[in-house]
Enzyme design. Structure first.
Site, short mmCIF file in Angstrom:
data_model
loop_
_atom_site.label_atom_id
_atom_site.label_comp_id
_atom_site.label_asym_id
_atom_site.label_seq_id
_atom_site.Cartn_x
_atom_site.Cartn_y
_atom_site.Cartn_z
CE LYS A 163 -3.18 -5.36 8.65
NZ LYS A 163 -4.11 -4.23 9.09
CB SER B 113 -3.69 -0.63 9.93
OG SER B 113 -2.64 -1.30 9.22
#
Ligand code: ADP
Length: 801
Positions: A721, A678
């Site tokens: 996140k 990611s």
């Protein structure tokens, strides 16, 4: 030599003795009639007829009390003793039968018919004689009552009649038997009877011997055991141990009192029997004893009365935990179903989330809500099936497995049983612990859980299992299948503040012996702790830090001798208690920098901001990646570089720019292992920024995987996140377009506090993140076909993450 035989003889009745011809015997005579008979015989120098009484007890016997056959004997000696009795020495001569009896006043006089022996000669008789001698000799060897000289005296006896009568007189037979022998006039008959008697005697004496030996041994054994027992007792006393017997009796009583299922009681009974037969201090005894103890200390039927009252459960969950709205709802729904079906069936709850977000404490609350006992078992690091299921008893030091040991602690069969860290179990050659766990958790099987040590079926079906994990990745799929997964994410700063105020501070005050209000934390102080002294998704360090302040205050109070003083903890005074702050608050850079891009990463302990740095050096096209990156992240770096090369012309770079430089990509905080795809778009941003010397906007954080064509793929761990971004003072985030649906899951508070841009292609990312000077363009206008023509296509099959 023949005596003169008168037809009439005085008669002397005998008690207890039969006189055989040839036999010399001393008789002590006291009865008047007997003395008179003796005297008469002496006077007339005649023989005397000796006949045995049929019944010894009669003092003055008549004819009817006497046997018919007796022995004519001579009186060899008479000795008058001072007490009036006479001792007579008589010698038996010949057999005779009474034919008539005259009773005088003083004694009996009898008429007798002599009975000569018949069949006294011939080879048959000789053979009889020899056999009798052999038998008697053998018998006398084992029978101590027969004097040795008898044997020598009969050895030379040629007269078999004499031999037979001598043998008869030396056997210890009953009077009746002896009389019977006396009465046999036929010699072969007499010898046959004699031999029979001897055989019986031999048999009897042998029997006697074995009995004697047995008795002796038994006595010796009892003595030996007694002796050893006493010795053991003495040793035990020396060692300060009590008597084993009491101990076993106590154990027996406990077993008798405990409610046990039939097969269990049977097994315990058997073991107890074994135990009783063992010496109290052997190693084997300890093994059996431990086994019995293990069974006895396990709950088999005991349980706590438990009901599920949904309203109360809701109240308890609210009391114990702030927020977690969705989690609580899911748990209440789950409990509602359990309440309806009565028996625990269906999937097991699994709480997944970073450390310190309250997974274990929720389990505890569930137990409280259901009025059940709570036990907890951490499976982290369990790698051996035997740890779950126990070792067979044949192993030295074998023990039950962790499940059974936990049940012993629980003391009831229906606790709430929290299995922590199910994702941290590992598997190796010793067997797969998750297979055993599957059996434990499966309601179809766990009513008969078989622990290797117990070797008895144990019913786990009433246990309310809950599992917890940091991430789903480590949980084997078959296990996941059985579980109802409830995800918990980290907390925002505000949530942490509320939790600290409402729960952690009051709890720590109480634990450390303060009154409510003794220590007050200002919001700013708590925020400072959250921001600069802890960095975590949950609130575990926060709680620990608060506890540490409480301890310091307690010490201060005592030192200053002001036990009632109240304290206020402000932002300024924090440093006094905790020292310098451990973390830099706000990870966003102070300045927009070239080659430095901020990504958002997800780890098991929550979200993290990840700085990615790129630098260029003159060189030959080498790509170096450092920062303890996993394989996937390294590949991600190469893919990023390939993408940039493919876009070189459009970005205004020479097509062979990479041949003249070396590129170093570094991800700081190298101690934390990082992996996953990611960070792709962040890498591209960092590389392009370095190559074009355009700074990256420091308020922007991004996450997304890239394809070689620059397309952006979705990622996981969105909430964590975004929380990290907020913690890091980021205002603007770039997320993959495809994650749009996941955004709904993110609490509105977090969503609304950030500018969120959804992006599809890396070009958009570069446009937004790079601070291009006004009036300049990032991309040169070049047809796309010319860009793509030399790109090799690789497949992307790494999971979105
Ligand atoms: P985990 O099992 O997820 O690692 P714990 O259950 O050990 O976390 O939680 C750590 C501490 O934080 C516990 O003292 C717990 O009570 C507290 N805590 C966590 N979340 C909350 C919450 N939402 N409300 C109140 N206290 C909480």
């Amino acid at each position: 030599m023949r005596e003169t035989t008168a037809k009439r003889y005085p008669l002397m009745p005998l008690r207890d003795i039969v006189i055989f011809p040839g036999m010399v015997a001393p008789l002590v005579v006291g009865r008047k009639k007997s003395i008179a008979a003796l005297e008469n015989a002496m006077e007339n120098r005649s023989m005397i007829f000796l006949v045995t009484q049929q019944d010894d007890s009669i003092d003055d016997p008549g004819r009817e009390h006497l046997y018919d056959i007796g022995t004519l004997a001579t009186v060899m000696q008479l000795l008058r003793l001072p007490d009036g009795t006479i001792k007579a020495l008589v010698e038996g001569k010949r057999r005779a039968r009474i034919t008539g009896l005259t009773e005088f006043d003083s004694f009996f006089s009898v008429e007798v018919e002599e009975l000569p022996d018949i069949h006294t000669e011939g080879p048959e008789i000789e053979a009889y004689g020899r056999e009798l001698y052999r038998l008697f000799e053998e018998f006398s060897r084992t029978n101590k009552k027969i004097p040795k000289e008898i044997l020598t005296s009969i050895a030379g006896m040629e007269n078999i009649t004499r031999l037979a009568d001598t043998v008869a007189s030396h056997l210890t037979l009953k009077t009746g038997q002896k009389q019977e022998i006396l009465e046999r006039v036929s010699l072969p008959d007499r010898i046959a009877l004699l031999m029979e008697a001897i055989y019986r005697e031999v048999e009897l004496s042998e029997l006697e011997k074995t009995i004697q030996a047995k008795v002796k041994k038994k006595m010796a054994d009892t003595q030996r055991n007694y002796y050893l027992g006493e010795k053991i007792k003495a040793i035990q006393e020396e060692m300060g141990q009590g008597e084993g017997g009491d101990d076993i009796a106590e154990l027996e009583e406990i077993i008798a009192r405990k409610k046990l299922p039939d097969p269990v009681r049977e097994k315990v009974g058997k073991e107890l029997k074994k135990l009783k037969q063992m010496p109290p201090m052997s190693a084997e005894t300890t093994v059996v004893r431990n086994y019995i103890d293990a069974i006895v200390s396990l709950p088999w039927t005991e349980k706590t009365a438990s009901t599920i009252d949904i309203n109360r459960a809701e109240q308890v969950l609210e009391e114990d935990h702030y927020g977690l709205k969705k989690t609580k709802e899911r748990i209440l729904e789950y409990l509602a179903v359990q309440a309806q079906v009565k028996k625990i069936k269906g999937p097991i709850l699994c709480l997944v989330g970073p450390p310190g977000v309250g997974k274990t404490s929720i389990c505890r609350s569930i137990a409280r809500a259901m009025d059940r006992k709570f036990i907890r078992l951490s499976l982290g690091g369990v790698r051996d099936e035997a740890e779950i299921r126990g070792h067979r008893r044949t192993y030295i030091g074998a023990m039950p497995g962790k499940i059974i040991l936990s049940m012993q602690r629980a003391e009831v069969i229906n606790p709430v049983f929290c299995l922590d860290e199910v994702d941290k179990m590992s598997m190796d050659f010793r067997g797969d612990p998750s297979a055993a766990l599957l059996e434990v958790l499966d309601p179809e099987q766990n009513f008969a859980f078989n622990d290797h040590y117990l070797d008895l079926d144990y019913d786990l079906s009433e246990v309310f299992f809950i599992t917890t994990a940091n991430s789903l990745h480590g949980i084997p799929l078959p296990l996941q299948d059985r579980m109802e997964i409830i995800k918990l994410s980290g907390y925002t700063e505000e949530e942490k503040l509320r939790i600290a105020e409402g729960f952690l501070v009051p709890k720590q005050l109480e634990v450390n012996g303060f009154q409510p209000g003794d220590i007050r934390f200002s919001d700013q102080a708590l925020l400072e702790i959250v921001r600069r002294y802890t960095r975590e998704a949950g609130v575990r360090s926060l709680e620990r830090t608060i506890a540490s302040i409480c301890r310091k205050v307690a010490r201060d109070r005592l030192k200053k001798n002001q036990p009632d003083r109240a304290y206020r903890i402000s932002r300024q005074s924090i440093g006094r208690y905790l020292g310098a702050a451990g973390y830099r608050y706000g990870l966003a850079e102070e300045q927009d920098a070239i080659g430095l891009a901020t990504g958002m990463a997800w780890t098991e302990v929550g979200g993290e901001l990840l700085q990615i740095e790129s630098t260029l050096m003159p060189g030959s096209g080498k790509l170096t990646v450092t920062g303890k990156l996993g394989d996937v992240m390294q590949e991600s770096a190469r893919a990023a570089m390939s993408y940039v090369r493919s876009r070189a012309m459009r970005l205004g770079l020479e097509p062979d720019f990479y041949q003249k430089i070396d590129l170093h990509i570094h991800v700081p905080e190298g101690a934390i292992p990082k992996d996953g795809p990611s960070a792709g778009i962040t890498m591209v941003t960092s590389i392009v920024s370095a190559l074009l010397k355009i700074p990256v906007n420091r308020r922007i954080a991004m996450t997304g995987e890239i394809t070689l064509r620059g397309r952006i793929l979705p990622i996981g761990g969105l909430t964590e996140k975004l929380l990290a971004a907020r913690r890091g003072n980021i205002t603007h985030v770039l997320l993959p377009q495809e994650n749009e649906r996941d955004l709904k899951e993110v609490p509105a508070k977090i969503r609304n506090s950030l500018t969120i841009d959804l992006v599809n292609h890396v070009d958009e990312v570069l446009q937004k993140a790079l601070l291009v000077r006004e009036g300049e363009e990032l991309f040169k206008d070049i047809p796309l076909e010319s860009i793509y023509k030399d790109i090799t296509v690789s497949s992307h099959n790494t999971p979105a993450h």
